[in-house]
Design a protein around this motif. Structure first.
Motif, PDB file in Angstrom:
ATOM      1  N   MET A   1       0.635  -1.047   0.080  1.00  0.00           N
ATOM      2  CA  MET A   1       0.076  -0.029   0.017  1.00  0.00           C
ATOM      3  C   MET A   1       0.834   1.420  -0.105  1.00  0.00           C
ATOM      4  SD  MET A   1      -3.168  -0.272  -0.122  1.00  0.00           S
ATOM      5  CE  MET A   1      -3.624   1.504   0.435  1.00  0.00           C
ATOM      6  N   ARG A   2       2.013   1.116   0.283  1.00  0.00           N
ATOM      7  CA  ARG A   2       2.726   2.403   0.562  1.00  0.00           C
ATOM      8  C   ARG A   2       3.325   2.994  -0.795  1.00  0.00           C
ATOM      9  NH1 ARG A   2       2.988   4.432   5.351  1.00  0.00           N
ATOM     10  NH2 ARG A   2       4.631   5.926   5.015  1.00  0.00           N
ATOM     11  N   GLU A   3       3.176   2.090  -1.675  1.00  0.00           N
ATOM     12  CA  GLU A   3       3.391   2.498  -2.881  1.00  0.00           C
ATOM     13  C   GLU A   3       2.395   3.521  -3.662  1.00  0.00           C
ATOM     14  OE1 GLU A   3       0.970  -1.310  -3.523  1.00  0.00           O
ATOM     15  OE2 GLU A   3       2.701  -0.709  -2.311  1.00  0.00           O
ATOM     16  N   LEU A   4       1.148   3.523  -2.876  1.00  0.00           N
ATOM     17  CA  LEU A   4       0.247   4.659  -3.396  1.00  0.00           C
ATOM     18  C   LEU A   4       0.515   5.980  -2.769  1.00  0.00           C
ATOM     19  CD1 LEU A   4      -2.926   2.569  -2.540  1.00  0.00           C
ATOM     20  CD2 LEU A   4      -2.039   3.314  -4.847  1.00  0.00           C
ATOM     21  N   LEU A   5       1.489   6.056  -2.091  1.00  0.00           N
ATOM     22  CA  LEU A   5       1.759   7.412  -1.115  1.00  0.00           C
ATOM     23  C   LEU A   5       2.714   8.044  -2.180  1.00  0.00           C
ATOM     24  CD1 LEU A   5       2.162   6.410   2.309  1.00  0.00           C
ATOM     25  CD2 LEU A   5       0.176   7.741   1.355  1.00  0.00           C
ATOM     26  N   LEU A   6       2.605   9.405  -2.288  1.00  0.00           N
ATOM     27  CA  LEU A   6       3.526  10.226  -2.762  1.00  0.00           C
ATOM     28  C   LEU A   6       5.085  10.127  -2.030  1.00  0.00           C
ATOM     29  CD1 LEU A   6       1.572  13.741  -2.551  1.00  0.00           C
ATOM     30  CD2 LEU A   6       2.218  12.270  -4.859  1.00  0.00           C
ATOM     31  N   THR A   7       5.989  10.439  -2.603  1.00  0.00           N
ATOM     32  CA  THR A   7       7.341  10.538  -2.295  1.00  0.00           C
ATOM     33  C   THR A   7       8.151  11.548  -2.336  1.00  0.00           C
ATOM     34  OG1 THR A   7       8.424   9.498  -4.018  1.00  0.00           O
ATOM     35  CG2 THR A   7       7.578   7.733  -2.907  1.00  0.00           C
ATOM     36  N   SER A   8       9.348  11.498  -1.815  1.00  0.00           N
ATOM     37  CA  SER A   8      10.338  12.696  -1.938  1.00  0.00           C
ATOM     38  C   SER A   8      10.585  13.005  -3.456  1.00  0.00           C
ATOM     39  CB  SER A   8      11.686  12.454  -1.190  1.00  0.00           C
ATOM     40  OG  SER A   8      12.277  11.077  -1.720  1.00  0.00           O
ATOM     41  N   GLU A   9      10.354  12.109  -4.373  1.00  0.00           N
ATOM     42  CA  GLU A   9      10.483  12.125  -5.797  1.00  0.00           C
ATOM     43  C   GLU A   9       9.660  13.291  -6.214  1.00  0.00           C
ATOM     44  OE1 GLU A   9      10.595   8.729  -7.962  1.00  0.00           O
ATOM     45  OE2 GLU A   9      12.273   7.726  -7.030  1.00  0.00           O
ATOM     46  N   ASP A  10       8.268  12.976  -5.874  1.00  0.00           N
ATOM     47  CA  ASP A  10       7.275  13.959  -6.045  1.00  0.00           C
ATOM     48  C   ASP A  10       7.365  15.215  -5.478  1.00  0.00           C
ATOM     49  OD1 ASP A  10       5.906  11.631  -7.497  1.00  0.00           O
ATOM     50  OD2 ASP A  10       5.712  10.890  -5.589  1.00  0.00           O
ATOM     51  N   ILE A  11       7.647  15.453  -4.038  1.00  0.00           N
ATOM     52  CA  ILE A  11       7.446  16.388  -3.113  1.00  0.00           C
ATOM     53  C   ILE A  11       8.598  17.278  -3.443  1.00  0.00           C
ATOM     54  CG2 ILE A  11       7.509  17.250  -0.896  1.00  0.00           C
ATOM     55  CD1 ILE A  11       4.999  15.755  -1.555  1.00  0.00           C
ATOM     56  N   GLY A  12       9.958  16.752  -3.696  1.00  0.00           N
ATOM     57  CA  GLY A  12      11.096  17.705  -3.728  1.00  0.00           C
ATOM     58  C   GLY A  12      12.073  17.369  -2.907  1.00  0.00           C
ATOM     59  N   PRO A  13      13.336  17.495  -3.174  1.00  0.00           N
ATOM     60  CA  PRO A  13      14.392  16.985  -2.403  1.00  0.00           C
ATOM     61  C   PRO A  13      14.704  17.827  -0.898  1.00  0.00           C
ATOM     62  CG  PRO A  13      15.374  18.091  -4.202  1.00  0.00           C
ATOM     63  CD  PRO A  13      13.845  18.002  -4.352  1.00  0.00           C
ATOM     64  N   ALA A 176       0.632  13.735  -9.486  1.00  0.00           N
ATOM     65  CA  ALA A 176       1.398  12.872  -8.980  1.00  0.00           C
ATOM     66  C   ALA A 176       0.676  11.771  -8.221  1.00  0.00           C
ATOM     67  CB  ALA A 176       2.637  13.533  -8.303  1.00  0.00           C
ATOM     68  N   ALA A 177       0.064  12.216  -7.361  1.00  0.00           N
ATOM     69  CA  ALA A 177      -0.668  10.945  -6.473  1.00  0.00           C
ATOM     70  C   ALA A 177      -1.563  10.162  -7.461  1.00  0.00           C
ATOM     71  CB  ALA A 177      -1.393  11.724  -5.458  1.00  0.00           C
ATOM     72  N   MET A 178      -2.340  10.848  -8.373  1.00  0.00           N
ATOM     73  CA  MET A 178      -2.861   9.993  -9.231  1.00  0.00           C
ATOM     74  C   MET A 178      -2.176   8.944 -10.148  1.00  0.00           C
ATOM     75  SD  MET A 178      -6.084   9.180 -10.240  1.00  0.00           S
ATOM     76  CE  MET A 178      -6.243   8.074 -11.230  1.00  0.00           C
TER      77      MET A 178
END
Length: 185
Positions: A1-13, A176-178
């Motif tokens: 399920m965690r693969e559904l969450l935004l990550t630092s790649e999506d948010i920014g470093p 990105a979440a979608m």
């Protein structure tokens, strides 16, 4: 399920990982309105809930992103979207007590423009204003549904950020979440 969450790649470093934070308990003139957003962080009838949060300390005020993904039983996701729409429609303005004497807030919710994602989506702004501070604190949120999965993305920018820029940033996060939801399903 965690693969559904935004990550630092999506948010920014520059963003730091943090836990997703439910809005705090408050004394309020309308508890149902104050709970409308808090309830999105609770498991409720969902079968699975995963959360992530990030904070950015880039200027005089911190910015925050929370992401909550829920897997619901049959029709539960559609009911959650309907409940949020009803709350935003009903909860125009109410009063909430602060954490210290003299800190009373005027709270409000209003619909915003939702990006065209998923099976359906609802967007809103949640505003908090106190007479002791000149700025209105606004949190921008989008709750989207894909089948029986809901994905809530909340963005709290600096009070200095223009509303149009904050909504544009939020919409990028929602897209990105979608994409993550589509890839995982």
């Amino acid at each position: 399920m965690r693969e559904l969450l935004l990550t630092s790649e999506d948010i920014g470093p520059a963003w730091q990982s943090d836990s997703a934070e439910a809005p705090g308990e408050q004394r309020t003139s309308n508890q149902a309105c104050s709970n409308a957003e808090r309830d999105l962080y609770n498991k409720g009838s969902a079968e699975v809930v995963v959360t992530a949060g990030w904070v950015f300390y880039g200027g005089e005020q911190a910015e925050r992103v929370d992401h909550i993904v829920k897997v619901h039983p049959a029709r539960g996701a559609a009911r959650e979207i309907a409940r949020v729409r009803e709350s935003v429609d009903r909860c125009r303005t109410w009063q909430a007590g602060g954490v210290a004497p003299g800190y009373a807030f005027t709270m409000s919710m209003e619909f915003a423009t939702a990006p065209q994602v998923g099976d359906e989506a609802v967007a809103w702004r949640y505003n908090a204003k106190t007479s002791l501070a000149p700025d209105v604190a606004t949190t921008y949120s989008v709750l989207l549904r894909v089948g029986e999965v809901t994905s809530l993305v909340r963005y709290t920018p600096s009070t200095r950020m223009p509303s149009s820029a904050a909504e544009k940033h939020l919409h990028g996060l929602v897209v990105a979440a979608m994409a993550r939801a589509e890839k995982a399903m």
